[in-house]
Design a protein around this motif. Structure first.
Motif, PDB file in Angstrom:
ATOM      1  N   UNK A 229       0.830  -1.208   0.000  1.00  0.00           N
ATOM      2  CA  UNK A 229       0.000   0.000   0.000  1.00  0.00           C
ATOM      3  C   UNK A 229       0.864   1.258   0.000  1.00  0.00           C
ATOM      4  N   UNK A 230       0.308   2.334  -0.568  1.00  0.00           N
ATOM      5  CA  UNK A 230       1.053   3.585  -0.693  1.00  0.00           C
ATOM      6  C   UNK A 230       1.007   4.431   0.573  1.00  0.00           C
ATOM      7  N   UNK A 231      -0.088   4.332   1.325  1.00  0.00           N
ATOM      8  CA  UNK A 231      -0.263   5.177   2.497  1.00  0.00           C
ATOM      9  C   UNK A 231      -1.034   4.410   3.550  1.00  0.00           C
ATOM     10  N   UNK A 232      -1.116   5.006   4.747  1.00  0.00           N
ATOM     11  CA  UNK A 232      -1.810   4.368   5.856  1.00  0.00           C
ATOM     12  C   UNK A 232      -2.944   5.272   6.329  1.00  0.00           C
ATOM     13  N   UNK A 233      -4.064   4.661   6.693  1.00  0.00           N
ATOM     14  CA  UNK A 233      -5.217   5.389   7.222  1.00  0.00           C
ATOM     15  C   UNK A 233      -5.320   5.149   8.718  1.00  0.00           C
ATOM     16  N   UNK A 234      -5.507   6.233   9.474  1.00  0.00           N
ATOM     17  CA  UNK A 234      -5.670   6.120  10.917  1.00  0.00           C
ATOM     18  C   UNK A 234      -7.134   6.297  11.311  1.00  0.00           C
ATOM     19  N   UNK A 235      -7.547   5.514  12.307  1.00  0.00           N
ATOM     20  CA  UNK A 235      -8.915   5.545  12.826  1.00  0.00           C
ATOM     21  C   UNK A 235      -8.912   6.014  14.274  1.00  0.00           C
ATOM     22  N   UNK A 240     -16.027   4.645  17.509  1.00  0.00           N
ATOM     23  CA  UNK A 240     -16.666   3.854  16.451  1.00  0.00           C
ATOM     24  C   UNK A 240     -15.792   3.698  15.206  1.00  0.00           C
ATOM     25  N   UNK A 241     -14.479   3.687  15.388  1.00  0.00           N
ATOM     26  CA  UNK A 241     -13.553   3.613  14.246  1.00  0.00           C
ATOM     27  C   UNK A 241     -13.820   4.732  13.244  1.00  0.00           C
ATOM     28  N   UNK A 242     -13.963   5.936  13.787  1.00  0.00           N
ATOM     29  CA  UNK A 242     -14.152   7.106  12.932  1.00  0.00           C
ATOM     30  C   UNK A 242     -12.897   7.338  12.094  1.00  0.00           C
ATOM     31  N   UNK A 243     -13.093   7.720  10.830  1.00  0.00           N
ATOM     32  CA  UNK A 243     -11.978   8.015   9.946  1.00  0.00           C
ATOM     33  C   UNK A 243     -11.297   9.292  10.417  1.00  0.00           C
ATOM     34  N   UNK A 244      -9.968   9.269  10.498  1.00  0.00           N
ATOM     35  CA  UNK A 244      -9.229  10.472  10.873  1.00  0.00           C
ATOM     36  C   UNK A 244      -8.515  11.046   9.641  1.00  0.00           C
ATOM     37  N   UNK A 245      -7.317  10.592   9.360  1.00  0.00           N
ATOM     38  CA  UNK A 245      -6.590  11.046   8.180  1.00  0.00           C
ATOM     39  C   UNK A 245      -5.553  10.011   7.800  1.00  0.00           C
ATOM     40  N   UNK A 246      -4.909  10.238   6.654  1.00  0.00           N
ATOM     41  CA  UNK A 246      -3.798   9.385   6.266  1.00  0.00           C
ATOM     42  C   UNK A 246      -2.544   9.849   6.989  1.00  0.00           C
ATOM     43  N   UNK A 247      -1.437   9.194   6.733  1.00  0.00           N
ATOM     44  CA  UNK A 247      -0.199   9.578   7.389  1.00  0.00           C
ATOM     45  C   UNK A 247       0.190  11.013   7.105  1.00  0.00           C
ATOM     46  N   UNK A 248      -0.189  11.528   5.938  1.00  0.00           N
ATOM     47  CA  UNK A 248       0.154  12.903   5.605  1.00  0.00           C
ATOM     48  C   UNK A 248      -0.889  13.611   4.765  1.00  0.00           C
ATOM     49  N   UNK A 249      -2.112  13.106   4.708  1.00  0.00           N
ATOM     50  CA  UNK A 249      -3.144  13.723   3.870  1.00  0.00           C
ATOM     51  C   UNK A 249      -4.512  13.595   4.515  1.00  0.00           C
ATOM     52  N   UNK A 250      -5.413  14.514   4.131  1.00  0.00           N
ATOM     53  CA  UNK A 250      -6.813  14.434   4.554  1.00  0.00           C
ATOM     54  C   UNK A 250      -7.610  13.607   3.553  1.00  0.00           C
ATOM     55  N   UNK A 251      -8.806  13.153   3.983  1.00  0.00           N
ATOM     56  CA  UNK A 251      -9.625  12.251   3.173  1.00  0.00           C
ATOM     57  C   UNK A 251     -10.975  12.902   2.860  1.00  0.00           C
ATOM     58  N   UNK A 252     -11.446  12.695   1.614  1.00  0.00           N
ATOM     59  CA  UNK A 252     -12.765  13.160   1.186  1.00  0.00           C
ATOM     60  C   UNK A 252     -13.538  12.010   0.552  1.00  0.00           C
ATOM     61  N   UNK A 253     -14.857  12.043   0.741  1.00  0.00           N
ATOM     62  CA  UNK A 253     -15.764  11.073   0.136  1.00  0.00           C
ATOM     63  C   UNK A 253     -16.731  11.827  -0.773  1.00  0.00           C
ATOM     64  N   UNK A 254     -16.882  11.353  -1.998  1.00  0.00           N
ATOM     65  CA  UNK A 254     -17.870  11.914  -2.925  1.00  0.00           C
ATOM     66  C   UNK A 254     -19.073  10.990  -2.895  1.00  0.00           C
ATOM     67  N   UNK A 255     -20.223  11.526  -2.477  1.00  0.00           N
ATOM     68  CA  UNK A 255     -21.421  10.715  -2.332  1.00  0.00           C
ATOM     69  C   UNK A 255     -22.164  10.591  -3.666  1.00  0.00           C
TER      70      UNK A 255
END
Length: 370
Positions: A229-235, A240-255
């Motif tokens: 994998x290229x990056x890691x996601x932290x919870x 409730x295992x809420x999404x936080x961020x990657x090791x160095x980036x923020x995350x977005x979801x397109x609904x």
């Protein structure tokens, strides 16, 4: 010699051994990311008496090189260190610009407050960047997706072993010509879920851009690399295992309905300048953007049900990068054959277009450096 930037006089001590044009041009043909550095560095020092307000002084440009530090310097023992990341872009007419440096300056000072370091006046921050880029303007690449990555940072330099905030510090800026952060053609990346390690905790330094947060993420990043994998996601395992961020980036979801969702800033997530810009660009496109809690279960169920149409990460280094697969020891969300989504690419192209001068800067985000 001295020059004035934003009312601040910078003394210049130019390198006696700068790289000659052929060597520099060879580097710029394939710069990679963070592998090579320009000929100079910008420096401003800070001094104070114990428990009193100090002064920033001696702004200068010097040859790039080792930093002389006492073995007892506070940064080496207590980790008093913060940094930023932004880029300088060469526009078609040869001028050089940077993107939202005022936001980076504000975030540096937010980090400084949390790490008990002195706040840096904005005129020193932007002045140091302008002077360094002016000195090393030939290092700014002009290729597609290329830029000069700027790394401002501040370290505590006072030599002592008592546990208190240091009274001496140094602010510096170094620069590195860069290409695509993940290398090669842009395509969706695979992300590893860290279910054992945390990047930051509540009440900690998660909202500051400091080395300790990244050091805490490296073991999880090693785990990600070992699993392809290229990056890691932290919870947030306690929420409730809420999404936080990657090791160095923020995350977005397109609904499915075209709206965007990104995790709310709770104090454990770094508020990215690119994140802030993505939100504005999406709103300019007429899309609704929600900053709220989103969990691993919602990601999994949303992809399976088609409610989540695209996922992407964003940050200064990679700008906007599509996420194809979220992978864990017993988890696989998404498709390894996924292609970059239309919304993801539209936002990426809008941001890059503004940064590189191809599209109109309607928000006044650009600052000319040279």
């Amino acid at each position: 010699m001295t020059q004035t930037a934003h009312g601040i006089e910078f003394t210049h001590h130019f390198s006696a051994n700068p790289k000659f044009a052929p060597e520099r041009e060879a580097i710029l043909e394939n710069p990679g990311f963070g592998n090579y550095f320009t000929d100079h560095t910008a420096i401003v020092d800070y001094s104070a008496e114990t428990n009193s307000r100090g002064v920033w002084h001696s702004p200068r440009i010097e040859a790039y090189g080792a930093i002389p530090l006492d073995p007892a310097a506070a940064v080496l023992h207590y980790g008093q260190e913060i940094f930023e990341g932004l880029k300088a872009y060469r526009h078609e007419d040869g001028s050089i610009w940077t993107f939202r440096p005022d936001a980076n300056a504000a975030r540096l000072n937010k980090s400084a407050r949390r790490l008990a370091l002195p706040e840096l006046p904005v005129e020193y921050f932007i002045g140091a960047i302008r002077e360094l880029v002016s000195a090393d303007r030939e290092w700014v690449p002009a290729g597609d997706g290329e830029a000069l990555y700027l790394r401002p940072f501040m370290i505590a330099t006072e030599a002592f072993l008592g546990v208190r905030a240091a009274c001496q510090a140094s602010f510096r800026v170094i620069a590195s010509p860069v290409g695509n952060y993940f290398g090669g053609e842009l395509k969706p990346v695979t992300i590893w879920i860290s279910q054992e390690y945390a990047r930051a905790g509540r009440g900690g330094t998660g909202a500051a851009k400091c080395g300790g947060n990244y050091a805490a993420s490296l073991i999880a990043q090693q785990e990600a690399t070992a699993n392809g994998c290229k990056q890691v996601l932290f919870l947030d395992q306690f929420n409730d295992n809420a999404i936080e961020e990657l090791g160095g980036m923020n995350v977005f979801f397109v609904m499915k309905d075209g709206s965007l969702v990104t995790p709310a800033l709770t104090g454990t997530i770094l508020g990215g300048v690119t994140r802030m810009s993505v939100i504005q660009v999406a709103k300019d496109m007429g899309r609704e953007v929600s900053e709220r809690k989103i969990t691993l279960d919602e990601w999994r169920d949303g992809v399976a049900a088609g409610e989540i149409a695209e996922v992407f990460a964003c940050g200064t280094a990679a700008v906007v990068t599509p996420i194809g697969v979220l992978k864990g020891a017993n988890e696989l969300i998404g498709s390894e054959n996924a292609k970059a989504g239309e919304t993801t690419m539209a936002i990426r192209q809008q941001l890059l277009g503004v940064q590189t001068g191809v599209l109109e800067d309607t928000h006044g985000w650009l600052t000319r450096l040279v």
